[in-house]
Write an enzyme that holds these catalytic residues in place. Structure first.
Site, PDB file in Angstrom:
ATOM      1  N   HIS A  72       0.835  -1.210   0.000  1.00  0.00           N
ATOM      2  CA  HIS A  72       0.000   0.000   0.000  1.00  0.00           C
ATOM      3  C   HIS A  72       0.869   1.259   0.000  1.00  0.00           C
ATOM      4  CE1 HIS A  72      -3.579  -2.395   0.360  1.00  0.00           C
ATOM      5  NE2 HIS A  72      -3.205  -2.894   1.526  1.00  0.00           N
ATOM      6  N   ASP A 113      -4.847  -7.911  -3.692  1.00  0.00           N
ATOM      7  CA  ASP A 113      -5.177  -7.772  -2.273  1.00  0.00           C
ATOM      8  C   ASP A 113      -6.516  -8.399  -1.903  1.00  0.00           C
ATOM      9  OD1 ASP A 113      -5.214  -7.004   0.368  1.00  0.00           O
ATOM     10  OD2 ASP A 113      -5.297  -4.859   0.005  1.00  0.00           O
TER      11      ASP A 113
HETATM   12 ZN   LIG Z   1      -3.542  -6.922   2.453  1.00  0.00          ZN
END
Ligand SMILES: [Zn+2]
Length: 445
Positions: free
Chosen positions: A269, A320
């Protein structure tokens, strides 16, 4: 020796190359030549062949939540917390028996999307009451079996998760995630071993779920075994605020102090970073995995992709939460989100985005793959260019067309270590992947 003849192939430059013959010896590429018609012994791959795509950040079980977290039961729009509550409820229900078909189908969907390597950020370790299974790595082995069946290389990023929040114990379903200490985590991970299509890697869930001393222990363990080491970093502003309040520093600086920023580190991220954070990541040689479709879905924000790249940080991509599984969408989102944030075009070209989806991802997962070149693992993904989305793209625009308009549905073939996994858009081992997903998701819903 096996041979594949590619109508077009991307060999790493700014344009596609025509008529590329890839010869494979064992599971590696033996030679790459271009400019001749296909020899009789070669399998013809029509369209544009890319190195196999790398999905660097996956939680396979989240696939069962797709489309189910957009609204609250009363019809109000769902928040991040709607998603989190449903994810925890699902994590509470899964057993090894239900997880195996779910993970197999989720990873088979990735294979259909051209993915040949996945980084599974695995924290669902223990039984429902938090007690280890008879084999404490039973859930990890479920993922390894799923990847083998789905025909995808797996880097099992065995994740240490100790706390429910800064200075808060793991509670409820989080007890399934926790080993109790970094030492116990390491002892459990010792029971896992690499294989031809398996790498064992380390992960610290986040600075929220792992304290600094334990992060240091995980980083030292990964360094001692030269493992990839991944960590969720600054996904939400609240994580930064909690870290600052408790430790007086940003999550990135905390990782740096714990010795957890190195060239084997992938920060996942990295959405809310300061300039100082970006400089620390760059100086350490750590890479960043962006997950744009999940970050959009959860309203996390837009990561500083161009600023990180400009600082020298390598970028890779992950799906993800599997809100969608489409690495081409993740790739173009890096550029398109940057356009929306800045009001300008032209931050990332197609070749640079493809490198994130292939070579940089493979490196982040510990695989010598991601490039169609002699000596690399023979992992390939072929995108059809004759369908409605890509028809009409001229040779000089092929990379742009595939990256900015191609989708997972355009992938027709994948090859893993020289062996075909997806042929003509069908999965050779799993067969009807949609049926497998339906059955596996129904069993846990
Ligand atoms: Zn994750």
């Amino acid at each position: 020796m096996t041979a594949y003849w590619c109508e077009w192939a991307w060999l790493g430059g700014d344009s596609a190359t025509a008529a590329v013959l890839v010869r494979v010896d064992g599971d590696r590429i033996a030679s790459v030549h271009s400019g001749a018609p296909p020899p009789a012994d070669a399998t013809v791959l029509s369209g544009l062949t890319l190195p196999g795509l790398a999905n660097v950040h996956s939680h396979a079980f989240h696939r069962a939540l797709r489309g189910r977290t957009q609204r609250e039961p009363g019809g109000r729009p769902g928040s991040f917390w709607t998603w989190r509550e449903r994810m925890y409820a699902l994590a509470g229900r899964l057993t090894p028996e239900t997880y195996l078909p779910l993970a197999t189908a989720a990873l088979a969907e990735m294979a259909l999307a051209g993915v040949t390597a996945v980084g599974e950020f695995h924290y669902l370790h223990h039984g429902p009451d938090g007690r280890p299974y008879a084999d404490p790595n039973e859930m990890g082995r479920v993922l390894l079996a799923a990847a083998a069946e789905a025909g995808v290389r797996i880097t099992l990023l065995d994740t240490c998760y100790l706390h429910g929040g800064v200075d808060r114990p793991a509670e409820g379903v989080q007890r399934r995630f926790s080993d109790g200490s970094a030492g116990a985590w390491a002892e459990r991970v010792e029971g896992l071993a690499d294989g031809p299509s398996v790498r064992v890697g380390a992960a610290a869930h986040s600075v929220r779920a792992v304290d600094p001393a334990s992060i240091a222990a995980i980083a030292a363990y990964a360094a001692g075994r030269d493992m990839p080491c991944h960590v969720h970093l600054s996904e939400q502003p609240a994580e930064n605020a909690d870290c600052l309040a408790r430790y007086g520093t940003t999550p990135t600086a905390l990782l740096d102090r714990a010795g957890a920023l190195t060239a084997r580190t992938t920060a996942v991220h990295a959405t809310h970073l300061s300039a100082g954070d970006r400089a620390l990541l760059a100086a350490s040689g750590a890479s960043v995995c962006l997950c744009p479709t999940t970050e959009r879905d959860l309203a996390d924000g837009i990561g500083p992709a161009a600023a990180l790249r400009d600082a020298g940080v390598a970028l890779s991509l992950g799906s993800d939460s599997h809100a969608v599984v489409d690495l081409l969408e993740e790739a173009r989102a890096v550029e398109l989100d940057e356009r929306l944030a800045t009001g300008a075009r032209g931050h990332f070209g197609a070749a640079e985005l493809l490198r994130a989806a292939t070579e940089a991802g493979a490196r982040a997962l510990g695989w010598d793959a991601g490039r169609i070149a002699a000596g690399r693992l023979a992992d390939l993904s072929t995108v059809d260019i004759g369908g409605v989305r890509l028809a009409g793209a001229g040779p000089e625009h092929l990379l742009d067309a595939v990256v900015f308009a191609g989708t997972a549905a355009d992938v027709t073939h994948t090859v893993l270590g020289g062996e075909p996994v997806v042929v003509g858009g069908g999965h050779r081992r799993v067969g009807d992947v949609a049926a497998a997903l339906r059955a596996a998701i129904a069993a846990v819903s």
